[in-house]
Design a protein around this motif. Structure first.
Motif, PDB file in Angstrom:
ATOM      1  N   ARG A 189       1.153  -5.132  -6.553  1.00  0.00           N
ATOM      2  CA  ARG A 189       1.510  -5.918  -5.363  1.00  0.00           C
ATOM      3  C   ARG A 189       0.280  -6.217  -4.505  1.00  0.00           C
ATOM      4  N   LEU A 190      -0.621  -5.266  -4.395  1.00  0.00           N
ATOM      5  CA  LEU A 190      -1.839  -5.522  -3.623  1.00  0.00           C
ATOM      6  C   LEU A 190      -2.674  -6.607  -4.288  1.00  0.00           C
ATOM      7  N   ARG A 191      -2.733  -6.608  -5.607  1.00  0.00           N
ATOM      8  CA  ARG A 191      -3.461  -7.677  -6.311  1.00  0.00           C
ATOM      9  C   ARG A 191      -2.796  -9.033  -6.062  1.00  0.00           C
ATOM     10  N   SER A 215      -3.512  -2.449   8.129  1.00  0.00           N
ATOM     11  CA  SER A 215      -2.236  -2.614   7.427  1.00  0.00           C
ATOM     12  C   SER A 215      -2.252  -1.861   6.100  1.00  0.00           C
ATOM     13  N   VAL A 216      -3.327  -2.009   5.353  1.00  0.00           N
ATOM     14  CA  VAL A 216      -3.437  -1.344   4.056  1.00  0.00           C
ATOM     15  C   VAL A 216      -3.489   0.171   4.228  1.00  0.00           C
ATOM     16  N   VAL A 217      -4.344   0.629   5.121  1.00  0.00           N
ATOM     17  CA  VAL A 217      -4.542   2.071   5.273  1.00  0.00           C
ATOM     18  C   VAL A 217      -3.316   2.738   5.890  1.00  0.00           C
ATOM     19  N   LEU A 218      -2.701   2.118   6.900  1.00  0.00           N
ATOM     20  CA  LEU A 218      -1.501   2.699   7.500  1.00  0.00           C
ATOM     21  C   LEU A 218      -0.363   2.788   6.488  1.00  0.00           C
ATOM     22  N   GLY A 219      -0.210   1.761   5.670  1.00  0.00           N
ATOM     23  CA  GLY A 219       0.832   1.814   4.644  1.00  0.00           C
ATOM     24  C   GLY A 219       0.612   2.963   3.688  1.00  0.00           C
ATOM     25  N   ALA A 220      -0.630   3.162   3.267  1.00  0.00           N
ATOM     26  CA  ALA A 220      -0.938   4.256   2.348  1.00  0.00           C
ATOM     27  C   ALA A 220      -0.762   5.616   3.017  1.00  0.00           C
ATOM     28  N   LEU A 221      -1.188   5.733   4.278  1.00  0.00           N
ATOM     29  CA  LEU A 221      -1.086   7.006   4.988  1.00  0.00           C
ATOM     30  C   LEU A 221       0.358   7.420   5.260  1.00  0.00           C
ATOM     31  N   ALA A 222       1.282   6.483   5.169  1.00  0.00           N
ATOM     32  CA  ALA A 222       2.693   6.803   5.391  1.00  0.00           C
ATOM     33  C   ALA A 222       3.285   7.605   4.233  1.00  0.00           C
ATOM     34  N   GLY A 223       2.533   7.742   3.135  1.00  0.00           N
ATOM     35  CA  GLY A 223       3.000   8.510   1.980  1.00  0.00           C
ATOM     36  C   GLY A 223       2.170   9.753   1.756  1.00  0.00           C
ATOM     37  N   LYS A 224       1.865  10.027   0.520  1.00  0.00           N
ATOM     38  CA  LYS A 224       1.122  11.246   0.162  1.00  0.00           C
ATOM     39  C   LYS A 224      -0.336  11.141   0.585  1.00  0.00           C
ATOM     40  N   GLU A 225      -1.002  12.298   0.593  1.00  0.00           N
ATOM     41  CA  GLU A 225      -2.421  12.337   0.945  1.00  0.00           C
ATOM     42  C   GLU A 225      -3.245  11.539  -0.069  1.00  0.00           C
ATOM     43  N   ALA A 248       0.825  -1.205   0.000  1.00  0.00           N
ATOM     44  CA  ALA A 248       0.000   0.000   0.000  1.00  0.00           C
ATOM     45  C   ALA A 248       0.860   1.255   0.000  1.00  0.00           C
ATOM     46  N   GLY A 249       1.979   1.197   0.702  1.00  0.00           N
ATOM     47  CA  GLY A 249       2.883   2.342   0.724  1.00  0.00           C
ATOM     48  C   GLY A 249       3.463   2.663  -0.641  1.00  0.00           C
ATOM     49  N   ALA A 250       3.585   1.632  -1.481  1.00  0.00           N
ATOM     50  CA  ALA A 250       4.098   1.854  -2.838  1.00  0.00           C
ATOM     51  C   ALA A 250       3.147   2.716  -3.661  1.00  0.00           C
ATOM     52  N   LEU A 251       1.857   2.700  -3.312  1.00  0.00           N
ATOM     53  CA  LEU A 251       0.872   3.520  -4.030  1.00  0.00           C
ATOM     54  C   LEU A 251       1.046   5.002  -3.749  1.00  0.00           C
ATOM     55  N   THR A 252       1.585   5.326  -2.589  1.00  0.00           N
ATOM     56  CA  THR A 252       1.645   6.728  -2.167  1.00  0.00           C
ATOM     57  C   THR A 252       3.068   7.238  -1.988  1.00  0.00           C
TER      58      THR A 252
END
Length: 296
Positions: A283-285, A189-199, A57-61
């Motif tokens: 990666r999420l897929r 896990s998904v949301v925290l990973g995404a929140l670690a990057g951009k909005e 998820a962090g890779a997305l942001t």
């Protein structure tokens, strides 16, 4: 070029092992027995699905690697603490976890209780060390982890599970229980990973919630299938225990084949939810596929 999934997964898992070791107190630091037991509970085992989800998820942001490391470690510590307590005689009373004796067997019950308590506290300390996101967002991330771990999340689901032994639950009740017990930490896990990057936009956040809801449920459905079909050596924990303890499961309510079909539908739902992200969500897929198609 994107690395093959298995290579990426092994890299994240190996890095997580090193990070967890560094975030945990050394085994010879007083109180040595407690610290040794904490390390026993966390290190050298597990699929690290939650850290994998964090990194994917962090890779997305475009999230910072150090922030992802801390978020992933915090989630894995909460997960490990839940397993230690879940295995204790007052809960599921199991003697095998990740292919080795459970913590209360390898040490003792009092130590196992303290291991869970200490790992929960350690998790929040590790996540609080993230310094690459705005303070207000970090507070939100800490709150998200607290909600996922508490009575409105994992602990609440566990309480419902314990109260449901021997009862006949509806499919809706079973889903509610597992959305809390298993799904809450997977969603976090998904949301925290995404929140670690951009909005994130509201649409992107909604897509990630839909994805994580699908995989959270799929994970438990597959767990129930494996509990009914695999052996203890393959699972690394006692097989058939849910049936022996008269616990409601997807297999007991739906049957084996419908449960397998449900897991596949949830995998497809997870893929569909990621459509707004295109190839960035590869990666999420792949992790949705791993969760549904795993054999242990």
């Amino acid at each position: 070029m994107t690395a093959p999934f298995q290579d990426w997964m092994k890299t994240v898992q190996a890095g997580m092992e090193q990070d967890l070791s560094s975030y945990l107190p050394a085994g010879d630091v007083v109180p040595a027995k407690l610290h040794a037991a904490m390390r026993y509970a966390v290190l050298d085992g597990g699929k690290r699905v939650r850290p994998l989800l964090v990194h994917a998820a962090g890779a997305l942001t475009g999230a910072d690697a150090a922030a992802l490391s801390r978020a992933a470690a915090a989630l894995e510590m909460i997960h490990a603490y839940s397993l230690v307590h879940d295995d204790m005689p007052c809960m599921d009373d199991d003697e095998l976890r990740r292919g080795k004796p459970t913590v209360h067997v390898a040490f003792d019950e009092a130590t196992a209780l303290l291991v869970g308590d200490a790992l929960q506290a350690q998790a929040f300390g590790v996540l609080a060390g993230v310094d690459s996101v705005p303070p207000q967002r970090l507070v939100g991330m800490l709150r998200l982890l607290a909600d996922a771990a508490g009575s409105a999340g994992m602990c609440g689901g566990q309480a419902i599970d314990l109260d449901s032994v021997g009862l006949s639950l509806t499919l809706e009740q079973l889903e509610r229980m597992h959305q809390l017990k298993t799904g809450a930490l997977l969603r976090a896990s998904v949301v925290l990973g995404a929140l670690a990057g951009k909005e994130l936009t509201q649409a992107e956040l909604a897509a990630l919630h839909a994805y994580s809801r699908a995989i959270g449920l799929a994970f438990q459905v597959v767990d129930d299938v494996l509990d009914a079909t695999a052996d203890s050596a393959t699972l690394g924990k006692t097989a058939g225990k849910d049936a022996a303890d008269n616990k409601p499961t997807y297999v007991s309510i739906l049957g084996l084949e419908p449960s397998i079909a449900l897991a596949e539908k949830l995998r497809q739902d997870a893929h569909a939810a990621l459509a707004p992200f295109g190839e960035q969500a590869l990666r999420l897929r792949e992790l949705a596929d791993l969760i549904v198609q795993r054999k242990a």
